[in-house]
Write a protein that holds these residues in place. Sequence first.
Motif, PDB file in Angstrom:
ATOM      1  N   ALA A  11       0.829  -1.198   0.000  1.00  0.00           N
ATOM      2  CA  ALA A  11       0.000   0.000   0.000  1.00  0.00           C
ATOM      3  C   ALA A  11       0.863   1.248   0.000  1.00  0.00           C
ATOM      4  N   VAL A  12       0.417   2.220  -0.793  1.00  0.00           N
ATOM      5  CA  VAL A  12       1.070   3.517  -0.827  1.00  0.00           C
ATOM      6  C   VAL A  12       0.026   4.542  -0.429  1.00  0.00           C
ATOM      7  N   LEU A  13       0.349   5.384   0.506  1.00  0.00           N
ATOM      8  CA  LEU A  13      -0.602   6.355   0.990  1.00  0.00           C
ATOM      9  C   LEU A  13      -0.815   7.441  -0.044  1.00  0.00           C
ATOM     10  N   LEU A  14      -2.048   7.674  -0.450  1.00  0.00           N
ATOM     11  CA  LEU A  14      -2.369   8.765  -1.345  1.00  0.00           C
ATOM     12  C   LEU A  14      -2.537  10.020  -0.509  1.00  0.00           C
ATOM     13  N   VAL A  15      -1.781  11.034  -0.831  1.00  0.00           N
ATOM     14  CA  VAL A  15      -1.838  12.267  -0.060  1.00  0.00           C
ATOM     15  C   VAL A  15      -2.430  13.360  -0.917  1.00  0.00           C
ATOM     16  N   SER A  16      -3.102  14.287  -0.277  1.00  0.00           N
ATOM     17  CA  SER A  16      -3.691  15.386  -1.016  1.00  0.00           C
ATOM     18  C   SER A  16      -2.640  16.437  -1.302  1.00  0.00           C
ATOM     19  N   CYS A  17      -2.935  17.237  -2.309  1.00  0.00           N
ATOM     20  CA  CYS A  17      -1.979  18.248  -2.743  1.00  0.00           C
ATOM     21  C   CYS A  17      -1.778  19.298  -1.669  1.00  0.00           C
ATOM     22  N   GLY A  18      -0.557  19.523  -1.253  1.00  0.00           N
ATOM     23  CA  GLY A  18      -0.265  20.463  -0.187  1.00  0.00           C
ATOM     24  C   GLY A  18      -0.055  21.859  -0.697  1.00  0.00           C
ATOM     25  N   THR A  19      -1.029  22.384  -1.427  1.00  0.00           N
ATOM     26  CA  THR A  19      -0.921  23.726  -1.971  1.00  0.00           C
ATOM     27  C   THR A  19      -2.289  24.341  -2.048  1.00  0.00           C
ATOM     28  N   ALA A  20      -2.328  25.647  -1.981  1.00  0.00           N
ATOM     29  CA  ALA A  20      -3.597  26.351  -2.053  1.00  0.00           C
ATOM     30  C   ALA A  20      -3.927  26.781  -3.470  1.00  0.00           C
ATOM     31  N   LYS A  21      -3.077  26.438  -4.437  1.00  0.00           N
ATOM     32  CA  LYS A  21      -3.323  26.831  -5.809  1.00  0.00           C
ATOM     33  C   LYS A  21      -4.567  26.150  -6.355  1.00  0.00           C
ATOM     34  N   THR A  22      -5.228  26.826  -7.279  1.00  0.00           N
ATOM     35  CA  THR A  22      -6.390  26.273  -7.952  1.00  0.00           C
ATOM     36  C   THR A  22      -6.048  25.998  -9.405  1.00  0.00           C
ATOM     37  N   ALA A  23      -6.988  25.350 -10.097  1.00  0.00           N
ATOM     38  CA  ALA A  23      -6.763  25.080 -11.519  1.00  0.00           C
ATOM     39  C   ALA A  23      -6.617  26.365 -12.306  1.00  0.00           C
ATOM     40  N   SER A  24      -7.397  27.386 -11.945  1.00  0.00           N
ATOM     41  CA  SER A  24      -7.290  28.650 -12.664  1.00  0.00           C
ATOM     42  C   SER A  24      -5.954  29.328 -12.408  1.00  0.00           C
ATOM     43  N   ALA A 256      -7.513  22.346 -14.967  1.00  0.00           N
ATOM     44  CA  ALA A 256      -7.577  23.537 -15.807  1.00  0.00           C
ATOM     45  C   ALA A 256      -7.954  23.168 -17.236  1.00  0.00           C
ATOM     46  N   ALA A 257      -7.385  22.081 -17.752  1.00  0.00           N
ATOM     47  CA  ALA A 257      -7.727  21.620 -19.105  1.00  0.00           C
ATOM     48  C   ALA A 257      -9.202  21.255 -19.184  1.00  0.00           C
ATOM     49  N   ASN A 258      -9.728  20.640 -18.129  1.00  0.00           N
ATOM     50  CA  ASN A 258     -11.130  20.269 -18.097  1.00  0.00           C
ATOM     51  C   ASN A 258     -12.028  21.498 -18.138  1.00  0.00           C
ATOM     52  N   LYS A 259     -11.686  22.520 -17.369  1.00  0.00           N
ATOM     53  CA  LYS A 259     -12.498  23.742 -17.334  1.00  0.00           C
ATOM     54  C   LYS A 259     -12.488  24.446 -18.686  1.00  0.00           C
ATOM     55  N   ARG A 260     -11.393  24.350 -19.406  1.00  0.00           N
ATOM     56  CA  ARG A 260     -11.303  25.007 -20.706  1.00  0.00           C
ATOM     57  C   ARG A 260     -12.031  24.240 -21.803  1.00  0.00           C
ATOM     58  N   ASN A 262     -14.680  20.523 -21.874  1.00  0.00           N
ATOM     59  CA  ASN A 262     -16.059  20.050 -21.678  1.00  0.00           C
ATOM     60  C   ASN A 262     -16.558  20.168 -20.252  1.00  0.00           C
ATOM     61  N   ASN A 263     -15.671  20.536 -19.338  1.00  0.00           N
ATOM     62  CA  ASN A 263     -16.034  20.731 -17.932  1.00  0.00           C
ATOM     63  C   ASN A 263     -16.814  19.536 -17.372  1.00  0.00           C
ATOM     64  N   LEU A 264     -16.225  18.362 -17.527  1.00  0.00           N
ATOM     65  CA  LEU A 264     -16.809  17.160 -16.956  1.00  0.00           C
ATOM     66  C   LEU A 264     -16.701  17.190 -15.435  1.00  0.00           C
ATOM     67  N   GLU A 265     -17.501  16.384 -14.781  1.00  0.00           N
ATOM     68  CA  GLU A 265     -17.337  16.190 -13.346  1.00  0.00           C
ATOM     69  C   GLU A 265     -16.154  15.244 -13.127  1.00  0.00           C
ATOM     70  N   LEU A 266     -15.104  15.747 -12.481  1.00  0.00           N
ATOM     71  CA  LEU A 266     -13.929  14.924 -12.199  1.00  0.00           C
ATOM     72  C   LEU A 266     -14.118  14.280 -10.837  1.00  0.00           C
ATOM     73  N   ASN A 267     -14.194  12.964 -10.832  1.00  0.00           N
ATOM     74  CA  ASN A 267     -14.507  12.209  -9.625  1.00  0.00           C
ATOM     75  C   ASN A 267     -13.220  11.581  -9.084  1.00  0.00           C
ATOM     76  N   LEU A 327     -10.593  15.571 -23.220  1.00  0.00           N
ATOM     77  CA  LEU A 327      -9.953  15.990 -21.971  1.00  0.00           C
ATOM     78  C   LEU A 327      -8.522  15.474 -21.887  1.00  0.00           C
ATOM     79  N   VAL A 328      -8.322  14.205 -22.200  1.00  0.00           N
ATOM     80  CA  VAL A 328      -6.964  13.657 -22.144  1.00  0.00           C
ATOM     81  C   VAL A 328      -6.074  14.372 -23.160  1.00  0.00           C
ATOM     82  N   PHE A 329      -6.612  14.623 -24.344  1.00  0.00           N
ATOM     83  CA  PHE A 329      -5.836  15.360 -25.351  1.00  0.00           C
ATOM     84  C   PHE A 329      -5.460  16.749 -24.849  1.00  0.00           C
TER      85      PHE A 329
END
Length: 347
Positions: A11-24, A256-260, A262-267, A327-329
């Motif tokens: 197991a590898v612990l998934l950690v959340s991003c330690g930054t306050a930056k947003t996609a924008s 950021a790419a998603n917002k630019r 089709n703005n899918l819901e990223l789950n 989105l991947v493109f």
Amino acid sequence: MRKLLVPVFSAVLLVSCGTAKTASDVSSSQNSAVKGDKAFVSAYKEIKAADLKKNLYVIASDEMEGRDTGSPGQKRAGEYMVNYYKNLGISFPKALGSYYQKVPSDFMKKRGGSNLPDSENILAFIEGSEKPEEIVVVSAHYDHVGTKNGVVYNGADDDGSGTVAVMEIAKAFQAAKKSGKGPKKSVLFLHVTGEEHGLFGSEYYTDNPVFPLANTVVDLNIDMIGRDDPENRGKQYVYVIGSEMLSSQLKLINEAANKRTNNLELNYKYDDPNDPQRLYYRSDHYNFAKNNVPVAFFFDGIHEDYHKPTDDVEKIDYDLLAKRTQLVFATAWEIANRPDRIIVDKK
């Protein structure tokens, strides 16, 4: 996608991003390669639901006999893919000498692949115009589980959908190149074999890389993006897995790419380290991640036809498949054209 068996990876612990930056913030502060880019818009429009459907009706047809690893049906699917790239004018890595990277039977047997025959990864390649030594990988496995008791398991979603998505993304990049706006970094379109039996093709590639892994910027892996699962029925969404495991930038770039686009819901449900499905370890991106290459895995969920003979082309949502492919493109385009490579700042 590989079935969940007894967990074999620590197991590898998934950690959340330690930054306050947003996609924008990422889009505006790091000179987005996409913003206002006519070449991107033109290439993006090359990705079409009708073309994805046309290719998938071949890749996941009965003629391919379920594309089991090393089988005649899988080889026929591979020949179709190679001819597709030839017709687009997309070549293979010069160092490889062809579109095929042999994955030996002995390699797979040593890792539990029983009596699998020799098989092949398929590699197509567009060289970067400014930083050709830096490699962006877009991957999917093209094998499935074959034929059982005379019934063909076509694997339209798993992973026919990812296979044709990679092909369509390659077409979009090639269109940009033909217009004089090819990617600045190189892009490797990697179709791997043996995923269903144990991630063998991607393991062989990362053990025997055509391009040094130290120069590999990212792996964007696509495994099942043509359907929805019961939890998200009818939604415009996609699961994104592992995008902040190794890099604090990759998740933000993808958002950021998603917002630019089709703005899918990223789950991010499957980023939970306590999730019993352990999906971070179950597709080909993991072999890149364990070699310290940032990854993002795009996935539609476990639906009722997963690993059943009813995973057929008629059940694919082609409009949603196109949006996820776009989105991947868009994410690949941003990474391949931004001035600097994304950072690796997590372990």
